[in-house]
Design a protein around this motif. Sequence first.
Motif, mmCIF file in Angstrom:
data_model
loop_
_atom_site.group_PDB
_atom_site.id
_atom_site.type_symbol
_atom_site.label_atom_id
_atom_site.label_comp_id
_atom_site.label_asym_id
_atom_site.label_seq_id
_atom_site.Cartn_x
_atom_site.Cartn_y
_atom_site.Cartn_z
ATOM 1 N N SER A 88 0.817 -1.202 0.000
ATOM 2 C CA SER A 88 0.000 0.000 0.000
ATOM 3 C C SER A 88 0.859 1.263 0.000
ATOM 4 O O SER A 88 1.996 1.275 0.471
ATOM 5 C CB SER A 88 -0.903 -0.020 1.236
ATOM 6 O OG SER A 88 -1.268 1.288 1.603
ATOM 7 N N ALA A 89 0.293 2.345 -0.546
ATOM 8 C CA ALA A 89 1.012 3.613 -0.565
ATOM 9 C C ALA A 89 0.863 4.326 0.771
ATOM 10 O O ALA A 89 1.645 5.224 1.097
ATOM 11 C CB ALA A 89 0.480 4.485 -1.704
ATOM 12 N N ASN A 90 -0.138 3.932 1.538
ATOM 13 C CA ASN A 90 -0.412 4.580 2.813
ATOM 14 C C ASN A 90 0.572 4.105 3.875
ATOM 15 O O ASN A 90 0.676 2.913 4.150
ATOM 16 C CB ASN A 90 -1.853 4.232 3.223
ATOM 17 C CG ASN A 90 -2.249 4.915 4.506
ATOM 18 O OD1 ASN A 90 -1.394 5.360 5.279
ATOM 19 N ND2 ASN A 90 -3.545 5.009 4.735
ATOM 20 N N LYS A 91 1.284 5.066 4.472
ATOM 21 C CA LYS A 91 2.320 4.729 5.442
ATOM 22 C C LYS A 91 1.752 3.968 6.637
ATOM 23 O O LYS A 91 2.390 3.060 7.173
ATOM 24 C CB LYS A 91 2.984 6.009 5.919
ATOM 25 C CG LYS A 91 4.362 5.791 6.498
ATOM 26 C CD LYS A 91 5.039 7.108 6.793
ATOM 27 C CE LYS A 91 4.678 7.576 8.184
ATOM 28 N NZ LYS A 91 5.331 8.828 8.564
ATOM 29 N N TRP A 92 0.535 4.316 7.055
ATOM 30 C CA TRP A 92 -0.065 3.710 8.253
ATOM 31 C C TRP A 92 -0.449 2.258 8.031
ATOM 32 O O TRP A 92 -0.658 1.512 8.972
ATOM 33 C CB TRP A 92 -1.265 4.521 8.730
ATOM 34 C CG TRP A 92 -0.840 5.887 9.149
ATOM 35 C CD1 TRP A 92 -0.962 7.038 8.437
ATOM 36 C CD2 TRP A 92 -0.147 6.222 10.354
ATOM 37 N NE1 TRP A 92 -0.398 8.073 9.121
ATOM 38 C CE2 TRP A 92 0.103 7.612 10.312
ATOM 39 C CE3 TRP A 92 0.279 5.501 11.468
ATOM 40 C CZ2 TRP A 92 0.764 8.288 11.333
ATOM 41 C CZ3 TRP A 92 0.931 6.165 12.489
ATOM 42 C CH2 TRP A 92 1.171 7.545 12.417
ATOM 43 N N PRO A 111 3.197 -0.957 9.601
ATOM 44 C CA PRO A 111 2.899 -2.097 10.486
ATOM 45 C C PRO A 111 3.056 -3.434 9.777
ATOM 46 O O PRO A 111 3.600 -4.383 10.356
ATOM 47 C CB PRO A 111 1.436 -1.870 10.883
ATOM 48 C CG PRO A 111 1.193 -0.444 10.648
ATOM 49 C CD PRO A 111 2.079 -0.020 9.528
ATOM 50 N N SER A 112 2.618 -3.496 8.514
ATOM 51 C CA SER A 112 2.756 -4.764 7.794
ATOM 52 C C SER A 112 4.232 -5.124 7.645
ATOM 53 O O SER A 112 4.625 -6.275 7.847
ATOM 54 C CB SER A 112 2.136 -4.676 6.403
ATOM 55 O OG SER A 112 0.869 -4.112 6.476
ATOM 56 N N GLU A 113 5.044 -4.130 7.265
ATOM 57 C CA GLU A 113 6.475 -4.398 7.090
ATOM 58 C C GLU A 113 7.099 -4.903 8.384
ATOM 59 O O GLU A 113 7.862 -5.863 8.384
ATOM 60 C CB GLU A 113 7.195 -3.125 6.644
ATOM 61 C CG GLU A 113 7.133 -2.901 5.151
ATOM 62 C CD GLU A 113 7.796 -1.601 4.738
ATOM 63 O OE1 GLU A 113 8.264 -0.854 5.632
ATOM 64 O OE2 GLU A 113 7.841 -1.330 3.527
ATOM 65 N N TRP A 114 6.750 -4.250 9.483
ATOM 66 C CA TRP A 114 7.334 -4.638 10.768
ATOM 67 C C TRP A 114 6.890 -6.023 11.203
ATOM 68 O O TRP A 114 7.683 -6.813 11.697
ATOM 69 C CB TRP A 114 6.977 -3.614 11.853
ATOM 70 C CG TRP A 114 7.980 -2.521 11.862
ATOM 71 C CD1 TRP A 114 7.845 -1.276 11.335
ATOM 72 C CD2 TRP A 114 9.306 -2.581 12.415
ATOM 73 N NE1 TRP A 114 9.010 -0.568 11.502
ATOM 74 C CE2 TRP A 114 9.914 -1.335 12.159
ATOM 75 C CE3 TRP A 114 10.042 -3.565 13.068
ATOM 76 C CZ2 TRP A 114 11.214 -1.049 12.561
ATOM 77 C CZ3 TRP A 114 11.334 -3.280 13.465
ATOM 78 C CH2 TRP A 114 11.912 -2.033 13.208
#
Lengths: 249, 268, 295
Positions: free
Chosen positions: B67-71, B75-78
């Motif tokens: 997603s382009a949305n940081k929020w 969390p997904s990356e982490w």
Amino acid sequence: MKNLILTTAALALTAGIAMADTVRMGTEGAYPPYNFINDAGEIDGFEREVGDELCKRANLDCEWVKNDWDSIIPNLVSGNYDTIIAGMSITDERDEVIDFTQNYYPPTASAYVAAAEGVDVAGGIVAAQTATIQAGHVAESGATLVEFASPEETIAAVRNGEADAVLADYDFLVPIVEESGGELVFVGELVPLGGGIGMGFRESDAELRGKFDEAIASMKADGSLNEMLVKWFGEGISTYDADGTVVTN
Amino acid sequence: MSCLQTIQDYGLRSLGFGERLLPKTDFTLCEHFTLIGSGMIWNIYFGVMAMIIGFFLATALAVGKASANKWLRKPSEWFIFLFRGSPLFIQFFFAYFFFLSLKKPYPMFDAFTSAWLGALIVLFLNTSAYAGEIFYGALRSIPKGDIEAADAYGMTGWSRFRRIIWPTMLRLAWPAYTNEAIFVFQSTTLVFFSAFPAWQQRGDALYYASYFADKTFNPFVPYPILAFYFILLTLVIVWGFGRINKRLNRHLPEERKTKMRFRLNLAR
Amino acid sequence: MFSYCADPDTLGTFRWFSCYLTNGVHWSFYLSFLKVLALLAVTAPVALSFGFAGAMAARSHILPLSWLGKAYIAIVRGVPDIAFFLFFVIALDQGFEWLRHKVLCPDWTDPVRQGNDFIVCQAAKLPLGTSPEWVHETYGFFLAVVTFSIVFGAFAANVLFGGMRAVPRAQLETAEAYGMTRRQTFWRILVPQMWVYALPGLSNLWMVLIKATPLLFLLGIEDIVYWARELGGTKTSRFTDYPHGDWRMWYFLGLLIFYLGMTRVSELGLERLMRRLSHGQATSGGELLRKETTA
């Protein structure tokens, strides 16, 4: 000529056996006070002291080796060390696979420890280390057995309420109960299990076993074994008569 | 005792049915096969449940990471980094500790310290992270033309995702996802081995295999039997996933199908 | 370590920890981190060569060899690594000793298996009974490396097999058209190009390998997990100068950080490697690089 070669080969063989006086002693290193790793990172404990003394009496050069408990017998029969000295109770099933010396630690009791008095050890939830004689006993006693991989976790299970009680060697539990500040208490009766603790040998290694057997007998005879027992396990421990019979204190 | 009798006594032992006491002496091969096979029920239960629930979280994580949305992305990356970056062994350890401490103040968490729920949660989170990364990789390699074509048909948002992106993503990810499935089933052997206690000698295949190894002091019989069961299980997984793969690729010309399979069939 | 460590009971928190964390056992703990790193460094290339051999066998035109390669890949991949580790090291050790026994002691008449015992002549023992302890430990380490390599070699073989098949056929046909032999085509065209296709799989494998190291203690190596359990467990004051409660949580937290760090460093390193390998290749990654430099 051929004869000569054979003789040298035979000589080399006997020399090999004579050279192999280094005896590798396999132990676990995680079962105080029998054997454990001290602050300096060395193997220490009752068995270290007894073992060193036995080697001295049998005139052998000894070296200590650590091995995981689960594979301690397979590695012995496979020849990775020459003897097991690891708080191993003499039981019939083990005796079928390896040979034991006479015991150097008298037949002892296992005990239940719980977080409170009055726990029902025959019908409650009892923790034990996986694949120990205690686990076998609980499975047959009618209590609900819950097995953990290490002795540490069985105690933790009682502290945090996972289990009502833990069944383990009495002498292993004593220092833990003493230092718990009343949080842990002994409950129920003592359970006699096993035929004392002996050293384990390959069945084909009768000679070496004989040497250690003799050394143990001499330590029993002159009372030096009793001194070590009292030093590591306290005054309440059963000791040996000069002829090797157990004296209960 | 006949082998049939043994199967009746111990076939469901891992679930607590049948004979209460495990065999103690004179172990037969039949007992080996029956009890270890009985333990496989747990391995299959953990594997199947974790894969099914994990599939949904994995999709969500993949979409979040892309997603382009940081929020959504961070969390997904982490999450993926944490669970892919640490050994399952250690995850089990922390989970057990965490569930224990939850249980004390809130008795409603009682079941979490039992393997059937607690270990399942860990396996579920773990496989979600791995599958999430696989799906994310697949999302990024969806041909641009497919998405442009969807746009041209006026598809947007949910319907574009459900009808174009998601099926393509699955198709591309499937071979790697098959590998992941094999891994998940294999990691289920860790549950009783290091993390969760076994109640009343109800354990998985490895638990019974090590029971036998411990009683007979011979590791060369029970562990190869365990290996045999797992090879069988792997064959079933490969077959089942292969069927689904065929279905996912059914619209493609014959020659592209086989190619796809080998190019993406990389380990976890 | 420090002079004031003689009587830890009297020390303040900071000094107590400075003594505790530098005592003998803790040095063994720190050393085990090096052991794990060394094992990874040795295992990775060895496993890769096992994998290469496996992949070559699997795509061989000699049928039995190809079956052997494929069976190796399928069987080892199908078995959980724990199950493998639990019996394989002993089997490997006995296998080596048996071979040496056959070569070195042909006159030996006693059976090697006597009941449960496995007995070879003294000269065939590995390591020799007279060797010092470090030889035994090195041998144990060697066995662990071989076992790990066999397991991960099967995975690597699968990846390399895929990589070899992914090299465009046109490349191989061109080589053939230039009159290269099969051998030349393999080494000069296929092998240099397959890496870029195999690298994503291989880097995944590297990550899996890192995370399999907690199982080292099953192979008889005192690794970081062994020491974390040993040191973290409750210690009573009778057996140590530094009694403490159940600290396994903190030790495992340390391990968690170690593994996450290893993963992060590997990710960054592999990304750089991928960029380098993609350079000038006819893949989407190579395309991307070309665009970056021309833009």
